[in-house]
Design a protein around this motif. Structure first.
Motif, short mmCIF file in Angstrom:
data_model
loop_
_atom_site.label_atom_id
_atom_site.label_comp_id
_atom_site.label_asym_id
_atom_site.label_seq_id
_atom_site.Cartn_x
_atom_site.Cartn_y
_atom_site.Cartn_z
N LYS A 157 0.83 -1.22 0.00
CA LYS A 157 0.00 0.00 0.00
C LYS A 157 0.86 1.27 0.00
O LYS A 157 0.58 2.23 -0.73
CB LYS A 157 -0.91 -0.01 1.23
N GLU A 158 1.91 1.28 0.84
CA GLU A 158 2.71 2.49 1.01
C GLU A 158 3.80 2.66 -0.04
O GLU A 158 4.17 3.79 -0.38
CB GLU A 158 3.35 2.50 2.40
N GLU A 159 4.32 1.55 -0.57
CA GLU A 159 5.50 1.64 -1.43
C GLU A 159 5.34 0.99 -2.80
O GLU A 159 6.15 1.21 -3.69
CB GLU A 159 6.71 1.03 -0.72
N GLY A 160 4.33 0.14 -2.95
CA GLY A 160 4.12 -0.52 -4.23
C GLY A 160 4.95 -1.78 -4.39
O GLY A 160 5.79 -2.10 -3.53
N PRO A 161 4.74 -2.51 -5.49
CA PRO A 161 5.43 -3.80 -5.71
C PRO A 161 6.95 -3.70 -5.76
O PRO A 161 7.64 -4.66 -5.41
CB PRO A 161 4.89 -4.26 -7.07
N LYS A 162 7.48 -2.53 -6.16
CA LYS A 162 8.94 -2.38 -6.28
C LYS A 162 9.65 -2.62 -4.95
O LYS A 162 10.82 -3.02 -4.92
CB LYS A 162 9.29 -0.99 -6.80
N ALA A 163 8.97 -2.37 -3.85
CA ALA A 163 9.60 -2.52 -2.54
C ALA A 163 10.03 -3.95 -2.27
O ALA A 163 10.99 -4.20 -1.54
CB ALA A 163 8.63 -2.07 -1.44
N PHE A 164 9.33 -4.91 -2.87
CA PHE A 164 9.59 -6.32 -2.59
C PHE A 164 10.84 -6.86 -3.30
O PHE A 164 11.26 -7.98 -3.04
CB PHE A 164 8.38 -7.18 -2.95
N VAL A 165 11.39 -6.06 -4.19
CA VAL A 165 12.65 -6.49 -4.84
C VAL A 165 13.81 -5.59 -4.43
O VAL A 165 14.89 -5.65 -5.01
CB VAL A 165 12.51 -6.52 -6.39
N LYS A 166 13.59 -4.75 -3.39
CA LYS A 166 14.68 -3.91 -2.89
C LYS A 166 15.81 -4.80 -2.37
O LYS A 166 15.57 -5.76 -1.64
CB LYS A 166 14.19 -3.01 -1.76
N GLY A 167 17.00 -4.46 -2.78
CA GLY A 167 18.16 -5.21 -2.31
C GLY A 167 18.33 -6.57 -2.95
O GLY A 167 19.16 -7.36 -2.49
N MET A 168 17.56 -6.86 -4.03
CA MET A 168 17.69 -8.19 -4.65
C MET A 168 19.10 -8.43 -5.17
O MET A 168 19.68 -9.51 -4.96
CB MET A 168 16.68 -8.38 -5.79
N GLY A 169 19.66 -7.43 -5.85
CA GLY A 169 21.02 -7.59 -6.38
C GLY A 169 22.03 -7.83 -5.27
O GLY A 169 22.90 -8.70 -5.39
N THR A 170 21.89 -7.06 -4.19
CA THR A 170 22.80 -7.23 -3.06
C THR A 170 22.60 -8.57 -2.38
O THR A 170 23.55 -9.22 -1.95
CB THR A 170 22.57 -6.10 -2.03
N ARG A 171 21.33 -8.99 -2.29
CA ARG A 171 21.03 -10.30 -1.68
C ARG A 171 21.68 -11.42 -2.48
O ARG A 171 22.26 -12.35 -1.91
CB ARG A 171 19.50 -10.48 -1.63
N ILE A 172 21.62 -11.33 -3.81
CA ILE A 172 22.25 -12.34 -4.66
C ILE A 172 23.76 -12.29 -4.50
O ILE A 172 24.43 -13.34 -4.40
CB ILE A 172 21.83 -12.14 -6.13
#
Length: 306
Positions: A266-281
């Motif tokens: 609601k507050e940030e949209g779908p993009k929030a769920f892939v934050k840090g994906m590159g760093t996580r990988i």
């Protein structure tokens, strides 16, 4: 390298090799984990970090290179028993399923996923308290600005003391279910993909089932499996991290996995769920490659001794 299957592998072999390989990998990959945690707690549109390498440069410039190892003492302490339980759980579960279900089903992707989930459940008994302490130290610079009156953690063991005093034992298991629902599927997917990669490479190179792959193939299989599993489970990791860095003394923005999902969406949209994906990988894929290759090699070296 050929392994003789004349005696059953000892649980002690899994415990010692698992503990050692986990410590090696976590020691090398901790700075990337610090960056991942920092990026994931930032809200979309309010980020001070533009990516992994910008965050790395920013932290070193403004806080010093040592800050990249915030929370490492508790990691070094906890990773030994956690990885011991993890690999013991995986190997024992896999062996049990092969014995009970036969090679066809016991050595299938579903069985590897199940054994991986069980392995994570055992390891999480140690990993979750470690994660709570580690991540709060890693993001303290960010959270201190939002809550200037909160107690400042001076280090891993001081943080543990403060959490026990302010939140009790329950504080160390904040987000246990989100952690299990994040890393359980992650580990299940990881081992399913890793075993398939090993099987494919072995058949391509005409290796027999009792032969160990050379180190480059073990590293490659571990890296690919880790990258794939990390990408798929990144949304769950964002939710877990947001929940775990909250203190019980603060206003609880995220009250559970489903509530957190709704709030973030609601507050940030779908993009929030892939934050840090590159760093996580970047954190998980090399770390898993090093862990599994170290584990396989140590298991081979010590098999005749233990």
């Amino acid at each position: 390298m050929t392994l003789k299957e004349d005696k059953k592998e000892s649980p002690l072999l899994y415990i010692l090799t698992g503990a050692t390989s986990g410590l090696v990998a976590d020691s090398l990959m901790h700075p990337i984990d610090t960056i991942r945690a920092r990026i994931q707690i930032e809200k979309v549109g309010k980020s001070q970090y533009r990516g992994t390498f910008h965050a790395l440069n920013h932290i070193i410039k403004n806080e010093g290179a040592s800050y990249l190892y915030k929370g490492f003492p508790i990691v070094a302490t906890a990773t030994v028993p956690a990885h011991a339980l993890y690999f013991l759980g995986y190997e024992y579960s896999k062996s049990l399923m092969i014995d009970k279900l036969g090679p066809k089903w016991g050595d299938s992707a579903i069985s590897h996923f199940t054994a991986g989930f069980i392995a994570d459940a055992l390891g999480s008994l140690v990993w979750v308290p470690m994660d709570i302490i580690k991540q709060r130290l890693q993001v303290q610079t960010n959270t201190q600005k939002l809550n200037p009156n909160q107690t400042y953690y001076k280090g891993s063991f001081h943080a543990a003391k403060v959490i026990m005093k302010e939140e009790g034992v329950k504080g160390f298991y904040r987000g246990f279910m989100p952690a299990l629902l994040t890393y359980g599927p992650f580990v299940g997917i990881y081992f399913s993909v890793y075993e398939k990669c090993k099987s494919f490479i072995s058949s391509t190179l005409h290796y027999s089932p009792d032969q160990y792959l050379p180190i480059p193939y073990q590293l490659g299989s571990g890296f690919f499996a880790g990258a794939f599993a990390a990408a798929v489970t990144c949304p769950l990791d964002v939710i877990k991290t947001r929940i775990q860095v909250q203190r019980s003394t603060e206003k609880q923005i995220y009250k559970g996995m489903f509530d957190s999902f709704k709030t973030i969406l609601k507050e940030e949209g779908p993009k929030a769920f892939v934050k840090g994906m590159g760093t996580r990988i970047l954190w998980i894929a090399p770390g898993n490659a090093l862990t599994i290759a170290s584990y396989e090699q140590l298991k081979y070296l010590f098999k005749g001794i233990i």
